[in-house]
Design a protein around this motif. Structure first.
Motif, PDB file in Angstrom:
ATOM      1  N   HIS A  50      69.498  16.150  16.518  1.00 21.74           N
ATOM      2  CA  HIS A  50      69.068  15.817  17.870  1.00 21.74           C
ATOM      3  C   HIS A  50      70.177  16.231  18.838  1.00 21.74           C
ATOM      4  N   LEU A  51      69.829  16.982  19.868  1.00 17.93           N
ATOM      5  CA  LEU A  51      70.786  17.382  20.885  1.00 17.93           C
ATOM      6  C   LEU A  51      70.379  16.697  22.191  1.00 17.93           C
ATOM      7  N   VAL A  52      71.293  15.917  22.742  1.00 19.54           N
ATOM      8  CA  VAL A  52      70.996  15.110  23.924  1.00 19.54           C
ATOM      9  C   VAL A  52      72.023  15.424  25.011  1.00 19.54           C
ATOM     10  N   TYR A  53      71.531  15.755  26.189  1.00 16.86           N
ATOM     11  CA  TYR A  53      72.435  15.996  27.321  1.00 16.86           C
ATOM     12  C   TYR A  53      72.339  14.808  28.265  1.00 16.86           C
ATOM     13  N   VAL A  54      73.509  14.191  28.528  1.00 10.16           N
ATOM     14  CA  VAL A  54      73.571  12.991  29.353  1.00 10.16           C
ATOM     15  C   VAL A  54      74.318  13.302  30.643  1.00 10.16           C
ATOM     16  N   ASP A  55      73.731  12.905  31.760  1.00  9.33           N
ATOM     17  CA  ASP A  55      74.348  13.096  33.074  1.00  9.33           C
ATOM     18  C   ASP A  55      74.357  11.755  33.799  1.00  9.33           C
ATOM     19  N   ASP A  56      75.541  11.274  34.105  1.00  9.88           N
ATOM     20  CA  ASP A  56      75.702   9.999  34.807  1.00  9.88           C
ATOM     21  C   ASP A  56      74.971   8.866  34.075  1.00  9.88           C
ATOM     22  N   GLY A  57      75.071   8.879  32.745  1.00 12.10           N
ATOM     23  CA  GLY A  57      74.506   7.819  31.929  1.00 12.10           C
ATOM     24  C   GLY A  57      73.044   7.987  31.583  1.00 12.10           C
ATOM     25  N   ALA A  58      72.372   8.984  32.148  1.00 12.64           N
ATOM     26  CA  ALA A  58      70.938   9.181  31.907  1.00 12.64           C
ATOM     27  C   ALA A  58      70.712  10.433  31.061  1.00 12.64           C
ATOM     28  N   VAL A  59      69.750  10.352  30.155  1.00 10.69           N
ATOM     29  CA  VAL A  59      69.364  11.508  29.356  1.00 10.69           C
ATOM     30  C   VAL A  59      68.516  12.433  30.222  1.00 10.69           C
ATOM     31  N   VAL A  60      68.998  13.640  30.474  1.00  8.87           N
ATOM     32  CA  VAL A  60      68.263  14.577  31.323  1.00  8.87           C
ATOM     33  C   VAL A  60      67.771  15.806  30.553  1.00  8.87           C
ATOM     34  N   ALA A  61      68.145  15.920  29.283  1.00 10.38           N
ATOM     35  CA  ALA A  61      67.654  17.028  28.466  1.00 10.38           C
ATOM     36  C   ALA A  61      67.742  16.634  27.003  1.00 10.38           C
ATOM     37  N   TYR A  62      66.816  17.174  26.220  1.00 10.69           N
ATOM     38  CA  TYR A  62      66.770  16.878  24.781  1.00 10.69           C
ATOM     39  C   TYR A  62      66.277  18.104  24.037  1.00 10.69           C
ATOM     40  N   ALA A  63      66.832  18.308  22.867  1.00 12.68           N
ATOM     41  CA  ALA A  63      66.337  19.342  21.957  1.00 12.68           C
ATOM     42  C   ALA A  63      66.530  18.841  20.538  1.00 12.68           C
ATOM     43  N   HIS A  64      65.752  19.378  19.636  1.00  7.91           N
ATOM     44  CA  HIS A  64      65.980  19.096  18.220  1.00  7.91           C
ATOM     45  C   HIS A  64      66.007  20.430  17.490  1.00  7.91           C
ATOM     46  N   LEU A  65      66.674  20.451  16.373  1.00  9.92           N
ATOM     47  CA  LEU A  65      66.775  21.649  15.547  1.00  9.92           C
ATOM     48  C   LEU A  65      66.442  21.281  14.115  1.00  9.92           C
ATOM     49  N   ASP A  66      65.430  21.967  13.550  1.00  7.22           N
ATOM     50  CA  ASP A  66      64.992  21.731  12.175  1.00  7.22           C
ATOM     51  C   ASP A  66      65.338  22.963  11.356  1.00  7.22           C
ATOM     52  N   THR A  67      66.246  22.810  10.396  1.00  7.02           N
ATOM     53  CA  THR A  67      66.674  23.938   9.565  1.00  7.02           C
ATOM     54  C   THR A  67      66.258  23.747   8.106  1.00  7.02           C
ATOM     55  N   ALA A  68      65.208  22.949   7.868  1.00  9.48           N
ATOM     56  CA  ALA A  68      64.759  22.717   6.493  1.00  9.48           C
ATOM     57  C   ALA A  68      64.397  24.021   5.807  1.00  9.48           C
ATOM     58  N   ASP A  69      63.792  24.940   6.561  1.00  7.90           N
ATOM     59  CA  ASP A  69      63.506  26.279   6.052  1.00  7.90           C
ATOM     60  C   ASP A  69      64.537  27.219   6.660  1.00  7.90           C
ATOM     61  N   PRO A  70      65.561  27.630   5.893  1.00 10.48           N
ATOM     62  CA  PRO A  70      66.625  28.467   6.464  1.00 10.48           C
ATOM     63  C   PRO A  70      66.128  29.816   6.951  1.00 10.48           C
ATOM     64  N   GLN A  71      64.964  30.241   6.469  1.00 10.41           N
ATOM     65  CA  GLN A  71      64.410  31.510   6.915  1.00 10.41           C
ATOM     66  C   GLN A  71      63.650  31.373   8.241  1.00 10.41           C
ATOM     67  N   ALA A  72      63.292  30.147   8.594  1.00  6.79           N
ATOM     68  CA  ALA A  72      62.517  29.943   9.821  1.00  6.79           C
ATOM     69  C   ALA A  72      62.883  28.622  10.485  1.00  6.79           C
ATOM     70  N   PRO A  73      64.141  28.457  10.913  1.00  5.39           N
ATOM     71  CA  PRO A  73      64.500  27.244  11.647  1.00  5.39           C
ATOM     72  C   PRO A  73      63.730  27.205  12.968  1.00  5.39           C
ATOM     73  N   TRP A  74      63.391  25.998  13.425  1.00  2.00           N
ATOM     74  CA  TRP A  74      62.625  25.891  14.658  1.00  2.00           C
ATOM     75  C   TRP A  74      63.140  24.742  15.501  1.00  2.00           C
ATOM     76  N   ALA A  75      62.790  24.794  16.772  1.00  2.00           N
ATOM     77  CA  ALA A  75      63.312  23.812  17.704  1.00  2.00           C
ATOM     78  C   ALA A  75      62.334  23.614  18.851  1.00  2.00           C
ATOM     79  N   GLU A  76      62.564  22.524  19.590  1.00  2.00           N
ATOM     80  CA  GLU A  76      61.872  22.276  20.851  1.00  2.00           C
ATOM     81  C   GLU A  76      62.910  21.812  21.853  1.00  2.00           C
TER      82      GLU A  76
END
Length: 318
Positions: A50-76
């Protein structure tokens, strides 16, 4: 400030969920998939970050990275509407690509702002997932199951039903990057969702018997095995809209028309629920499936895309 978590802290789970909801309301489309919602409270996994960007104490951006399949990692990736065009999305993207250069990023709805973001950063569309829909009010009579096949519904917690479904799902979607990887834990997680209704989870079993050829003579397929799961149709209802959540056929039973028949079983069920619309998702390059759904009256209404830094072939189909 960017934070990377193998497990999302409880307070951040609520903030990320609120961020996702605000982006959905602003953009008119959910920025992440059902899988991501289910994984927010997940325990540690070396394949999921989980990638979380915090600005002034608030979460303003989020991403996740799934590398279970090393040939096709995916994210949102999602950035709060009022925090866009500040380089935060680019920062999260760079972090993910440094960890897994072949990462594919889902863009749900592929909105104009996302398209511009992709072009500016050299991202290309490598996969399209179509959303198709049709009204239920004018649904014509459905196709009947071949003689010797019977429909039942899944019983949650029943070992046979769940074991059989997992096996057929894995076989039917062996080349699919998401559906084919479903585990018992994934199934149970979805059974815990508010939308889950076992009355809309249909199992088509082979009830033919070898000593009664009149019930199966002339029907192609494997040697009859009474009770064997041959096909299924799992429907979903959420926000007063029905969905062909997933339809699958055991490869041994391909060519008998079970997929179309099971689809109609589910559509009839959704119509009986007094719903007005039914939707489904299908890979845009799955010509056979798209053609089948068009003959059933479905038309494309939206598209999600996967973006990558280079063009790579996609072998998946749905």
């Amino acid at each position: 400030m960017l934070h990377v978590f193998p497990v999302l802290p409880l307070d951040r789970q609520d903030q990320v969920a609120a961020l996702i909801d605000s982006a959905r309301i602003s953009d008119g489309v959910a920025p992440v998939s059902e899988e991501t919602h289910l994984r927010l409270p997940a325990t540690a996994s070396r394949d999921w970050l989980h990638l979380v960007y915090v600005d002034d104490g608030a979460v303003v951006a989020y991403a996740h990275l799934d590398t279970a399949d090393p040939q096709a990692p995916w994210a949102e990736l999602v950035v709060a509407p009022l925090s866009r065009r500040r380089g935060i999305g680019s920062l999260l993207l760079r972090e993910m690509l440094q960890r897994a250069p072949a990462t594919r990023v889902w863009a749900h709805g592929f909105l104009p702002g996302t398209a511009s973001f992709a072009v500016e950063r050299g991202l290309h569309v490598v996969r399209e997932l179509w959303q198709m829909a049709r009204p239920l009010a004018d649904l014509p009579p459905g196709r009947q199951l071949p003689a010797g096949f019977a429909v039942s519904t899944l019983t949650p917690g029943d070992e046979r039903d769940e074991r059989d479904w997992l096996a057929v799902n894995a076989a039917a979607f062996a080349s699919h990057p998401e559906q084919g990887r479903m585990t018992l834990a994934d199934l149970r997680a979805r059974q815990s969702e508010p939308w889950f209704d076992p009355a809309g989870f249909f199992l088509v079993r082979d009830e033919r018997t070898a000593d009664d050829p009149a019930t199966w003579d002339g029907v192609r397929g494997p040697t009859p095995e009474p009770g064997r799961l041959a096909a299924f149709h799992w429907t979903k209802v959420e926000h007063a809209v029905g969905e062909v959540y997933v339809v699958g056929v055991d490869p041994d039973y391909q060519g008998l028309g079970l997929g179309a028949a099971a689809t109609w079983v589910g559509l009839d069920h959704l119509r009986a629920e007094n719903l007005q619309t039914v939707t489904l998702y299908v890979d845009g390059d799955n010509d056979a499936a798209v053609a089948t759904y068009r003959t059933l009256g479905f038309e494309r209404i939206a598209v999600d895309v996967q973006l990558a830094t280079r063009r790579v072939p996609d072998e998946s189909a749905r």
